[in-house]
Design an enzyme around this catalytic site. Sequence first.
Site, short mmCIF file in Angstrom:
data_model
loop_
_atom_site.label_atom_id
_atom_site.label_comp_id
_atom_site.label_asym_id
_atom_site.label_seq_id
_atom_site.Cartn_x
_atom_site.Cartn_y
_atom_site.Cartn_z
N HIS A 140 32.52 23.92 -2.58
CA HIS A 140 31.98 25.26 -2.79
C HIS A 140 33.14 26.22 -3.05
CE1 HIS A 140 29.48 28.80 -2.46
NE2 HIS A 140 30.26 29.27 -1.49
N LYS A 161 34.31 35.84 -3.87
CA LYS A 161 34.99 34.90 -4.78
C LYS A 161 34.59 35.15 -6.24
CE LYS A 161 33.28 31.33 -2.66
NZ LYS A 161 32.55 32.05 -1.59
N ASP A 179 30.66 28.65 -8.03
CA ASP A 179 29.78 28.12 -6.98
C ASP A 179 30.08 26.67 -6.65
OD1 ASP A 179 27.78 28.24 -5.05
OD2 ASP A 179 26.28 27.47 -6.44
#
Length: 305
Positions: A140, A161, A179
Amino acid sequence: MKILTVEDLVRKFSLKVLTGENKLKQQIKQSRSHRPGLEFVGHFDFFPTERVQILGRKEITYLHKLSIEERQMRIGNIVKYHPPCFIVTAGQEGLTYLTQYCLEEGIPLLCTNEPQPTSEFITNLDDYMLKTLAPAIAVHGVCINVYGMGILLRGNSGVGKSETAHTMIGRGHRLVADDIVVLKKLSPRTILGTHDGKTKEFLALRSIGLLNVVRLYGRKAFQDETRIALDIELTKWQKNSLNNELDHEAKYTEYMGVQIPHIEIQLQPGRDVAGLIEAAANNWLLKQQGYSAAEEFMQRLESDI
């Protein structure tokens, strides 16, 4: 590890199937191809039978010069090992004898359609097989390419992020994956970062939604893969936890046995996170060239004593 078949090679490189149409599901387990040379003269001690066998101008010319009896013996000695397939580079003619043997043994015989040097085709083929068969894991995070080097951004969900990646795109850098980042081990020292196909070109931003960065910002905003050089973790700000040290002790994150340099960047309103990532990337590049700002600074201090 993904399953790779002869049929995958046919599709990827638009190969012509000369024989073995019913054997295209044959699996390929080795990531490097092989050009039989010593095998044609009877040396089989180190014959990599599980590799794709490539026949270029050099090999085909040699076979054409043999007598019919000798040619049959040389080819028969190789096909009996049943390699996954034979690929003949474009421009080779007079392959009736080779077609016959592959047909009898049920071995796919393929041929390239485009005129291309054999060495160039092998490079492309081996590169594709290596990446396809490489051990892989999914993590992730977000993967971006900064100044030509791959950076893996990690952190808890909602830490920022994707927003940071969007800022980096605005600065001229490239998105690789958002992702879900697929990491592939290409060698004991090399980790490749890429996407899973489904999320290709997409960036998800809270409050905004899903963006296609190529449609929004052009082809320059995205690239398919990059070699991971830095692992950067974005964390929440912790008061009094950061000091102005001359140089930080090297830390690493291990992925599939490969150690990647690790840096933690704490987030706080007003901090230029994108600028810090650029600084970290440039500093890493300088260290690869043997330069350390901390060492130079200490040398200046010592020269004044």
